[in-house]
Design a protein around this motif. Structure first.
Motif, PDB file in Angstrom:
ATOM      1  N   GLN A 352     -40.991  17.472  47.460  1.00  0.00           N
ATOM      2  CA  GLN A 352     -41.670  16.638  47.138  1.00  0.00           C
ATOM      3  C   GLN A 352     -40.735  15.804  45.985  1.00  0.00           C
ATOM      4  N   ASP A 353     -39.527  16.505  45.507  1.00  0.00           N
ATOM      5  CA  ASP A 353     -38.782  15.920  44.352  1.00  0.00           C
ATOM      6  C   ASP A 353     -37.523  15.086  45.166  1.00  0.00           C
ATOM      7  N   GLY A 354     -37.500  14.914  46.332  1.00  0.00           N
ATOM      8  CA  GLY A 354     -36.739  14.027  47.160  1.00  0.00           C
ATOM      9  C   GLY A 354     -35.573  14.406  46.899  1.00  0.00           C
ATOM     10  N   PRO A 355     -34.522  13.411  46.431  1.00  0.00           N
ATOM     11  CA  PRO A 355     -33.120  13.571  46.193  1.00  0.00           C
ATOM     12  C   PRO A 355     -32.739  14.674  45.311  1.00  0.00           C
ATOM     13  N   THR A 356     -33.657  14.651  44.294  1.00  0.00           N
ATOM     14  CA  THR A 356     -33.383  15.862  43.124  1.00  0.00           C
ATOM     15  C   THR A 356     -33.241  17.242  44.006  1.00  0.00           C
ATOM     16  N   PHE A 357     -34.384  17.354  44.850  1.00  0.00           N
ATOM     17  CA  PHE A 357     -34.259  18.628  45.542  1.00  0.00           C
ATOM     18  C   PHE A 357     -33.330  18.857  46.408  1.00  0.00           C
ATOM     19  N   ILE A 358     -32.708  17.828  46.948  1.00  0.00           N
ATOM     20  CA  ILE A 358     -31.567  18.108  48.226  1.00  0.00           C
ATOM     21  C   ILE A 358     -30.174  18.303  47.138  1.00  0.00           C
ATOM     22  N   LEU A 359     -30.343  17.661  45.882  1.00  0.00           N
ATOM     23  CA  LEU A 359     -29.141  17.934  44.992  1.00  0.00           C
ATOM     24  C   LEU A 359     -29.167  19.332  44.499  1.00  0.00           C
ATOM     25  N   ALA A 360     -30.359  19.793  44.082  1.00  0.00           N
ATOM     26  CA  ALA A 360     -30.403  21.076  43.449  1.00  0.00           C
ATOM     27  C   ALA A 360     -30.086  22.036  44.507  1.00  0.00           C
ATOM     28  N   ASN A 361     -30.140  21.977  45.781  1.00  0.00           N
ATOM     29  CA  ASN A 361     -29.748  22.851  46.753  1.00  0.00           C
ATOM     30  C   ASN A 361     -28.246  22.907  47.067  1.00  0.00           C
ATOM     31  N   GLN A 362     -27.737  21.564  46.969  1.00  0.00           N
ATOM     32  CA  GLN A 362     -26.139  21.298  46.914  1.00  0.00           C
ATOM     33  C   GLN A 362     -25.485  22.256  45.862  1.00  0.00           C
ATOM     34  N   TRP A 363     -25.997  21.910  44.434  1.00  0.00           N
ATOM     35  CA  TRP A 363     -25.539  22.590  43.433  1.00  0.00           C
ATOM     36  C   TRP A 363     -25.512  24.062  43.478  1.00  0.00           C
ATOM     37  N   ASN A 437     -25.566  14.942  32.643  1.00  0.00           N
ATOM     38  CA  ASN A 437     -26.045  15.148  34.183  1.00  0.00           C
ATOM     39  C   ASN A 437     -24.906  15.047  35.202  1.00  0.00           C
ATOM     40  N   VAL A 438     -23.690  15.064  34.792  1.00  0.00           N
ATOM     41  CA  VAL A 438     -22.463  15.097  35.786  1.00  0.00           C
ATOM     42  C   VAL A 438     -21.584  16.476  35.362  1.00  0.00           C
ATOM     43  N   VAL A 439     -21.267  17.240  36.515  1.00  0.00           N
ATOM     44  CA  VAL A 439     -20.381  18.325  36.237  1.00  0.00           C
ATOM     45  C   VAL A 439     -19.349  18.364  37.605  1.00  0.00           C
ATOM     46  N   ALA A 440     -18.433  19.134  37.223  1.00  0.00           N
ATOM     47  CA  ALA A 440     -17.476  19.132  38.212  1.00  0.00           C
ATOM     48  C   ALA A 440     -16.694  20.613  38.037  1.00  0.00           C
ATOM     49  N   PHE A 441     -16.321  21.168  38.813  1.00  0.00           N
ATOM     50  CA  PHE A 441     -15.399  22.499  38.826  1.00  0.00           C
ATOM     51  C   PHE A 441     -14.605  22.706  40.193  1.00  0.00           C
ATOM     52  N   SER A 442     -13.798  23.629  39.945  1.00  0.00           N
ATOM     53  CA  SER A 442     -13.116  24.184  41.434  1.00  0.00           C
ATOM     54  C   SER A 442     -13.616  25.508  41.605  1.00  0.00           C
ATOM     55  N   LYS A 443     -13.321  25.883  42.833  1.00  0.00           N
ATOM     56  CA  LYS A 443     -13.428  27.268  43.333  1.00  0.00           C
ATOM     57  C   LYS A 443     -12.139  28.000  43.626  1.00  0.00           C
ATOM     58  N   GLY A 444     -11.521  28.498  42.755  1.00  0.00           N
ATOM     59  CA  GLY A 444      -9.953  28.991  42.739  1.00  0.00           C
ATOM     60  C   GLY A 444      -9.030  27.614  43.243  1.00  0.00           C
ATOM     61  N   ASN A 445      -8.174  27.943  44.058  1.00  0.00           N
ATOM     62  CA  ASN A 445      -7.765  26.820  44.924  1.00  0.00           C
ATOM     63  C   ASN A 445      -8.005  26.579  46.307  1.00  0.00           C
ATOM     64  N   ARG A 446      -9.450  26.808  46.335  1.00  0.00           N
ATOM     65  CA  ARG A 446      -9.831  26.642  47.779  1.00  0.00           C
ATOM     66  C   ARG A 446     -10.542  25.439  47.838  1.00  0.00           C
ATOM     67  N   ALA A 450     -17.903  17.963  42.561  1.00  0.00           N
ATOM     68  CA  ALA A 450     -18.670  17.277  41.503  1.00  0.00           C
ATOM     69  C   ALA A 450     -19.941  16.865  41.914  1.00  0.00           C
ATOM     70  N   LEU A 451     -20.928  16.896  41.000  1.00  0.00           N
ATOM     71  CA  LEU A 451     -22.318  16.579  41.162  1.00  0.00           C
ATOM     72  C   LEU A 451     -22.754  15.674  40.033  1.00  0.00           C
ATOM     73  N   ASN A 452     -23.683  14.816  40.569  1.00  0.00           N
ATOM     74  CA  ASN A 452     -24.278  13.744  39.499  1.00  0.00           C
ATOM     75  C   ASN A 452     -25.605  13.855  39.695  1.00  0.00           C
ATOM     76  N   VAL A 499     -12.357  10.170  40.395  1.00  0.00           N
ATOM     77  CA  VAL A 499     -13.335   9.862  41.444  1.00  0.00           C
ATOM     78  C   VAL A 499     -14.696   9.369  41.025  1.00  0.00           C
ATOM     79  N   THR A 500     -15.330   8.415  41.851  1.00  0.00           N
ATOM     80  CA  THR A 500     -16.490   8.155  41.472  1.00  0.00           C
ATOM     81  C   THR A 500     -17.430   8.850  42.216  1.00  0.00           C
ATOM     82  N   VAL A 501     -18.410   9.369  41.384  1.00  0.00           N
ATOM     83  CA  VAL A 501     -19.418  10.580  41.897  1.00  0.00           C
ATOM     84  C   VAL A 501     -20.666   9.457  41.991  1.00  0.00           C
TER      85      VAL A 501
END
Length: 515
Positions: A352-363, A437-446, A450-452, A499-501
């Motif tokens: 029911q939280d819509g885009p916020t719920f989707i983003l949380a799963n992506q995070w 409310n914006v974060v970015a990170f890498s996972k090794g060199n794989r 970025a999430l907003n 990058v524009t997030v």
């Protein structure tokens, strides 16, 4: 199905010989291996389930189709299904506030271990497991083994019963309260910090089994082994906090290896709260645990932020996992929400939280803590609501958008399932945030992401940890015919990119998406 705080209502939720039980236990001990802390794992599976989806209260034919058409192709490793055993079937409403004849929680009141449930027949269940395994998707069952029913007298399988009396399965001697082993005045749990009550009394009226006895353990193990024979790969143990660790270990010791030749996955519902042996950490010797605390921390970060006052922010999740007081990732099934927590919307996110719920799963998929599970179920307005069903309570086929959320099909979530699988166990590096409310990170060199969680798009210049070149954003549009169908991320020779997030959005790239 465990927390007193989410139960404002009364949630009505063969024999084997001792010699056979002893033999089973002895065989399991022969498989025992010492863990790092000296405890005995009893041959417990160390395999993590990967990325799973909980298709909660979907019927069996619908799950079979979904495994074949969606889950397998999307890269999901497993599917968790609702309790398949025969359960209470209500025939009348209760008090004046009771308005749902066939609420979702009927399936958590076990009557017998025949697979005649709201979701389908035993033949349909077997066919579903076979179809999912053929699609490369393992099946995990929500197992109700702590208790039986709390009301009613008939079931979906047509079996009639009376309180503490289930012909051919259990009688009064198989329950704590009639045996005089519950110390409370009414047979229920009055103090959720008292070990003897939590383990030996009825949870919100549900008849608590004497899981420490040979007969009950044999009955339960027989049920679980039947599911394993049909191809099931493991279990979510409902209300595990209401069983002593020794009982859980003894039942697990009786279980056979799965079709893949390994010990079954075993994850325990042990909600936070309570002292000492009642805490999730105390159950880690007996299996993985549900990441309920992590789900709460995600809600605090994703939903509390209002744009004014900065009550919470995504950047606060720079620290997440054991460093934030959570259980070890290798021992945790992590999720944004599940069927219990989504009904506690003050503390947890939901569809029911819509885009916020989707983003949380992506995070969560990007962060990589635990074994991530995406939750997908039915829409509801009142907490007791039934899934879409016929008048007799039997769940109808799933049609996405018609009473079913199908959040696991969201293209952004599916893209991050692939991203998660590609980066694997690579360590997080190059963390950046705007302290809001914006974060970015890498996972090794794989890979890099970025999430907003903000209400407006934001341009960032950050270190990606990747070689220079042009990359396709796998969330905005996967590579196709050698070109990007969505956003192009240009990484400079030093690894930096501008990058524009998008608002409530994600940009994610991998080495494989380089063009």
């Amino acid at each position: 199905m465990d927390s007193p705080r989410s139960r404002g209502r009364t949630r009505p939720f063969l024999r084997r010989t001792a010699a056979l039980a002893a033999a089973a236990l002895a065989a399991s001990l022969a498989l025992a291996v010492p863990t790092a802390d000296g405890a005995v794992a009893r041959g417990r599976s160390t395999q993590e389930p990967g990325v799973t989806v909980s298709l909660w209260e979907w019927n069996w034919p619908s799950i079979a189709r979904e495994c074949t058409d969606v889950l397998g192709p999307a890269g999901y490793d497993g599917v968790q299904v609702a309790p398949p055993q025969n359960s209470l079937k209500r025939t009348a409403l209760g008090n004046g506030s009771d308005t749902v004849l066939h609420p979702w929680w009927e399936v958590y009141q076990a009557v017998s271990y025949d697979l005649t449930s709201r979701m389908g027949t035993e033949a349909q269940f077997k066919k579903m497991v076979k179809a999912c395994r053929k699609a490369g998707v393992k099946v995990y069952v929500d197992a109700v083994i702590n208790h039986t029913t709390g009301q009613g007298s008939t079931s979906y399988g047509g079996v009639d019963y009376q309180p503490y009396t289930y012909a051919g399965t259990y009688d009064k001697g198989d329950f704590h309260a009639p045996s005089g082993e519950c110390p409370s005045s009414d047979g229920g749990i009055q103090d959720f910090n008292a070990k003897a009550q939590v383990w030996n009394c009825n949870l919100v009226g549900l008849e608590d089994l004497r899981t420490g006895t040979d007969d009950v353990q044999a009955e339960l193990a027989g049920y679980l082994n039947k599911l394993i024979r049909y191809g099931v790969s493991g279990f979510r143990v409902d209300a595990a906090k209401h069983m002593p660790q020794r009982d859980l270990d003894a039942i697990y010791a009786r279980l056979n290896r799965t079709a893949d030749g390994v010990r079954p996955y075993w994850v325990l519902e042990v909600l936070p709260g309570g002292p000492g042996v009642l805490r999730p950490e105390a159950y880690l010797r007996s299996g993985d645990v549900l990441g309920v605390d992590g789900a709460r921390q995600m809600q605090q970060a994703f939903k509390s932020y209002t744009g004014t006052g900065n009550v919470g922010s995504l950047s606060s999740l720079e620290v997440f996992g054991p460093e934030a007081g959570l259980t070890p990732g290798a021992k945790t099934l992590s999720f944004v929400t599940n069927h219990d927590s989504e009904r506690n919307r003050n503390d947890y996110l939901s569809s029911q939280d819509g885009p916020t719920f989707i983003l949380a799963n992506q995070w969560l998929l990007a962060q990589g803590y635990g074994s991530p599970q995406v939750y997908s179920s039915f829409t509801w307005e009142q907490a007791d609501a039934s899934p879409p069903a016929r008048p007799d309570g039997r769940v109808t086929d799933t049609v996405c958008g018609q009473g079913w959320t199908c959040d696991h099909r969201n293209p952004g979530i599916v893209a991050m399932v692939g991203w998660h699988d590609y980066v694997g166990k690579a360590k997080r590096a190059n963390f950046w945030s705007d302290d809001a409310n914006v974060v970015a990170f890498s996972k090794g060199n794989r890979g890099w992401v970025a999430l907003n969680n903000g209400a407006a798009a934001k341009q960032v210049r950050v270190q990606t940890g990747l070689p220079g070149g042009r990359y396709c954003d796998v969330v905005g549009g996967a590579p196709s015919a050698g070109a990007c169908t969505g956003t192009v991320v240009t990484v400079g020779s030093t690894g930096f990119a501008t990058v524009t997030v998008p608002a409530k959005g994600v940009v994610a790239i991998t080495r494989a998406s380089r063009r």
